[in-house]
Design an enzyme around this catalytic site. Sequence first.
Site, short mmCIF file in Angstrom:
data_model
loop_
_atom_site.label_atom_id
_atom_site.label_comp_id
_atom_site.label_asym_id
_atom_site.label_seq_id
_atom_site.Cartn_x
_atom_site.Cartn_y
_atom_site.Cartn_z
N SER A 20 0.47 -1.36 -0.02
CA SER A 20 -0.15 0.24 -0.41
C SER A 20 0.21 1.53 0.02
CB SER A 20 -0.81 -0.20 1.25
OG SER A 20 -0.07 0.59 2.42
N LYS A 21 0.15 2.47 0.28
CA LYS A 21 0.85 3.54 0.23
C LYS A 21 1.92 3.25 1.00
CE LYS A 21 -2.36 6.34 -2.78
NZ LYS A 21 -3.63 7.16 -3.02
#
Length: 509
Positions: free
Chosen positions: A249-250
């Site tokens: 994920s980010k």
Amino acid sequence: MTDSTSPRPERVRFAPSPTGYLHVGSARAALFNFLHARHTGGKFLLRIEDTDLERSTDDAVRQILESMKWMGLEADEPAVYQTKRVDLHARRLEELLAAGKAYRDYCPKDRLDQLRDEARAAGTIFSYRETMFPAEEALAAQEAGAPFVIRFRTPPGEVTAFNDLVYGRIETANDAIGDFVIARGDGSPLYNFTNVVDDVDMGITLVCRGEDHVSNTPKQVLLYQAFGVQPPRFAHLPLILGTDKQKLSKRHGATGVDQFASLGILPEALLNFLALLGWAPSEAEFDEVMTMEELTKRFSLDRVNKSPAVFDHEKLMWMNGMHIRRLSAEELVARVLPVLAERFPGEHVSGNALVQGDAMLRGVIDLAKERCRTLIEFGDALDFFFAAPTAWDDKAMRKLLAAPEAVERLRETGRIIAATWEGAVAKSGIAGQPESAERLEAWCHTMEEPLRAFSESAAVKFGAIAQPVRLAVTGRTASPPLFHGLWFLGAEEVARRIEACAAAAEKLE
Ligand code: GLU
């Protein structure tokens, strides 16, 4: 090499939903499709799944197309947009309704919720069936013009199976699938339906996508069967995790293809890195750094692994450095130039005496290439060529130039450099020929000799002579090779910088 998975040219597609930037997970799916198409001599197609009008945007479409182009993963036929195929979808929906393979379901939402709650209370998995909403009530609702959805009439009691090229045989009981919704009451079809209709229409022979779609596949297989069509083969790709083994994920850093481009990652490095997320060639030992040509030759879906792949940014940086060093001098200049032009705008890149013409530019870029893992880092490594330092590393100043005799030694070094310069140019024959590596080496060597002699007569280590010069001309203690750098800067510039630094050192408090 034999390849049991690709006996014939395959028609594959990448089918992104344009709801945001192109995620590396999707880019990996695109790449694997592309490699499989190339490897089998087939076709790689692009379908934009834009039927979700609330979440799809033109901007996302543009970004996806740009990222695909940047990676060189361009489709072999014009892109297909699902929103432009409304008529086809409507016809196919009508077909299923007419054949009794789909039906209008009037069961109201509160009733559905109730059924779901009952299943939960009984500890069973909810799957809807037509019989759950009595026929007479359905008829009354229909006559009253109540809202409805269109559901697929899943044949009861059977098992739906498919052989995944990665995960093996996957069987699902139809009763666990239930009658799933394929279109809204306004006739707008949902993902599983349009996906199958378009894959059939586009003649797709193999569907390769992320493993998050494994659970959709039985429904899609049922739809293929309902249309009387042989389903394509399926290959689902393993999850991508961060180095902490959590879903990527980010939080783990950049995840968008466009972000990697602006970080100075080369497309060929990103592709090479993505290819190894879940795939490896058959040899036990192999060179991980591969060109697209090598990847295409070696790629085969039967070497895709089902265990999750780990996205390691550090490895990507390493791989990028390897690809940077493999570029030809011309190619490297072409890639780095836009970065330098943006970072040092105006006359610096085009007309500055420090980098006249390509040969000079190529020279300084070549100097930095062993140290740079990204194109952006060339800007950091080479900044001193484009502007004289206005500040010098403070700690280094205090360490190297706090004593008046050290400042005097720096000035003396500057005088020796100035006095040696022309003689070194004449001796090496380098003037105006920065592309001649041997002459540049000879110049550096000639320049170094009197400085070595000076360090001996001054009874200091050579580093005590060279490090202050490096600090003076670059502002830092680490730089591309010092003497090479001096040559590219030119005698006057070097002299100016040495004096500026010496003067600043005298003012140290
Ligand atoms: N639009 C779907 C997605 O982006 C495509 C899935 C598929 O490839 O079938 O996940």
